[in-house]
Design a protein around this motif. Structure first.
Motif, short mmCIF file in Angstrom:
data_model
loop_
_atom_site.label_atom_id
_atom_site.label_comp_id
_atom_site.label_asym_id
_atom_site.label_seq_id
_atom_site.Cartn_x
_atom_site.Cartn_y
_atom_site.Cartn_z
N ASN A 88 18.50 -55.07 13.47
CA ASN A 88 17.94 -54.47 14.68
C ASN A 88 18.90 -53.48 15.31
N LEU A 89 18.32 -52.48 15.93
CA LEU A 89 19.09 -51.41 16.57
C LEU A 89 19.65 -51.87 17.91
N ALA A 90 20.88 -51.46 18.21
CA ALA A 90 21.45 -51.57 19.56
C ALA A 90 21.60 -50.15 20.11
N LEU A 91 21.16 -49.95 21.34
CA LEU A 91 21.26 -48.64 21.98
C LEU A 91 21.39 -48.86 23.48
N HIS A 92 22.54 -48.47 24.06
CA HIS A 92 22.84 -48.76 25.46
C HIS A 92 22.89 -47.46 26.28
N GLY A 93 22.45 -47.56 27.53
CA GLY A 93 22.64 -46.47 28.47
C GLY A 93 21.69 -45.30 28.31
N VAL A 94 20.51 -45.56 27.76
CA VAL A 94 19.51 -44.50 27.58
C VAL A 94 18.72 -44.30 28.88
N ARG A 95 18.38 -43.07 29.19
CA ARG A 95 17.52 -42.77 30.34
C ARG A 95 16.08 -42.61 29.85
N LEU A 96 15.13 -43.17 30.60
CA LEU A 96 13.72 -43.10 30.21
C LEU A 96 12.89 -42.60 31.39
N HIS A 97 12.03 -41.62 31.13
CA HIS A 97 11.16 -41.06 32.17
C HIS A 97 9.71 -41.19 31.71
N VAL A 98 8.83 -41.61 32.61
CA VAL A 98 7.39 -41.62 32.36
C VAL A 98 6.75 -40.60 33.28
N ILE A 99 6.06 -39.63 32.70
CA ILE A 99 5.61 -38.46 33.46
C ILE A 99 4.09 -38.29 33.30
N PRO A 100 3.33 -38.44 34.38
CA PRO A 100 1.88 -38.22 34.31
C PRO A 100 1.51 -36.76 34.60
N ALA A 101 0.23 -36.48 34.50
CA ALA A 101 -0.27 -35.13 34.80
C ALA A 101 0.11 -34.74 36.23
N GLY A 102 0.44 -33.48 36.41
CA GLY A 102 0.84 -32.99 37.73
C GLY A 102 2.34 -33.02 37.94
N TYR A 103 3.06 -33.70 37.05
CA TYR A 103 4.53 -33.74 37.11
C TYR A 103 5.08 -32.94 35.93
N GLY A 104 6.40 -32.72 35.96
CA GLY A 104 7.00 -31.94 34.89
C GLY A 104 8.41 -32.40 34.56
N PHE A 105 9.06 -31.60 33.73
CA PHE A 105 10.41 -31.94 33.29
C PHE A 105 11.12 -30.64 32.92
N ASN A 106 12.36 -30.51 33.39
CA ASN A 106 13.17 -29.34 33.05
C ASN A 106 13.97 -29.66 31.79
N LEU A 107 13.63 -29.01 30.68
CA LEU A 107 14.28 -29.30 29.41
C LEU A 107 15.73 -28.82 29.38
N ARG A 108 16.05 -27.84 30.23
CA ARG A 108 17.40 -27.29 30.21
C ARG A 108 18.40 -28.24 30.85
N ASN A 109 18.04 -28.78 32.03
CA ASN A 109 18.99 -29.69 32.70
C ASN A 109 18.56 -31.16 32.61
N ARG A 110 17.49 -31.40 31.85
CA ARG A 110 17.02 -32.78 31.57
C ARG A 110 16.69 -33.54 32.85
N GLN A 111 15.98 -32.89 33.76
CA GLN A 111 15.61 -33.52 35.03
C GLN A 111 14.11 -33.51 35.21
N PRO A 112 13.51 -34.64 35.67
CA PRO A 112 12.08 -34.65 35.97
C PRO A 112 11.77 -33.79 37.19
N LEU A 113 10.57 -33.25 37.24
CA LEU A 113 10.15 -32.38 38.33
C LEU A 113 9.00 -33.05 39.06
#
Length: 267
Positions: free
Chosen positions: A241-266
């Motif tokens: 099994n995989l171990a992976l620590h410290g990952v950030r997770l965002h759930v984004i519905p319609a009407g919201y966005g995400f800046n791919l350059r600075n990796r920030q939700p909008l």
């Protein structure tokens, strides 16, 4: 992400509404110029190009598309033809259907049509894809993988994609097929790559400003492993099994966005 986004993309998680108000497909027609547009339906991914192509031809016509053409390239020989290159070069919107994403890259990779697609993208032509057509948009794509097991080293197979959206890996039919584990495994292989999981009847619109906007009825899940503190992926035996620590997770519905350059939700 610097200049990693060059043009306009519409990436669909599959099973988009084709009978109701068709909001996602209508957006593609609008972005492609509506009645003034020249739409090309790419059926390379599917083994039923005639039926699939005809279905989208009728839908785009009903939604107000201008000139609409089906371009079926079942082999690399057709993808080297001047006629196909000219069709791509004159398009204002290019739409990849679902099927098998490996058919797209293995048939188009390194051909004049692939070069014409890259030129069209850099010139601002809208390129869209649904299901397999969505997976092929990124520079790394998931070809196959377990959806119903814990993430493991051998739980997925990846391959180079078309490379239109760099430094990302895209998975489709996301929530419906329980694919978070395999997206996490994909990000663990290279935590700098942003994982984007798109639900059915949901899409992301990505512009040259590197802004991602969500449309459709469900959500988009983004896995950012850039700040991850630990992973054992390089030391795993095939069924561990995989171990992976410290990952950030965002759930984004319609009407919201995400800046791919600075990796920030909008918001």
């Amino acid at each position: 992400m610097g200049k990693k986004v060059a043009g306009n993309l519409l990436i669909i998680g599959g099973a988009e509404d084709k009978k109701g108000d068709c909001a996602i497909l209508k957006r593609f027609v609008e972005l492609s110029g509506g009645k003034a547009g020249k739409l090309v339906i790419m059926t390379t991914a599917t083994k039923e190009p005639e039926a699939v192509g005809k279905e989208y031809l009728q839908i785009f016509g009903r939604l107000g598309g201008g000139q609409i053409e089906i371009l079926d390239l079942p082999s690399r020989m057709e993808a080297k033809g001047e006629k196909a290159v000219n069709i791509i070069s004159e398009a204002t919107g290019i739409f990849f259907t679902g099927g098998d994403q490996l058919r797209i890259t293995s048939i188009l990779g390194g051909t004049p049509v692939n070069e014409a697609l890259a030129r069209a993208y850099k010139n601002g032509v809208v390129i869209a894809g649904t299901s397999a057509g969505a997976s092929a948009m990124s520079d790394t794509m998931i070809v196959e993988g377990d959806s119903d097991s814990a993430p493991r080293k051998n739980s997925l197979r990846m391959a180079p994609g078309l490379g239109l959206l760099e430094e990302t890996v895209i998975d489709q039919h996301f929530a419906q097929r329980g694919r978070l584990g395999r997206l996490l495994a994909a990000v663990a292989h290279n935590p700098y790559v942003l994982g984007i999981g798109i639900d059915e009847d949901t899409a992301v619109v990505v512009g040259a400003d590197a802004r991602l906007d969500v449309i459709g009825s469900r959500t988009v899940t983004i896995v950012d492993g850039k700040e991850a503190t630990y992973t054992n992926v390089s030391e795993l035996e095939p069924d561990q099994n995989l171990a992976l620590h410290g990952v950030r997770l965002h759930v984004i519905p319609a009407g919201y966005g995400f800046n791919l350059r600075n990796r920030q939700p909008l918001i």
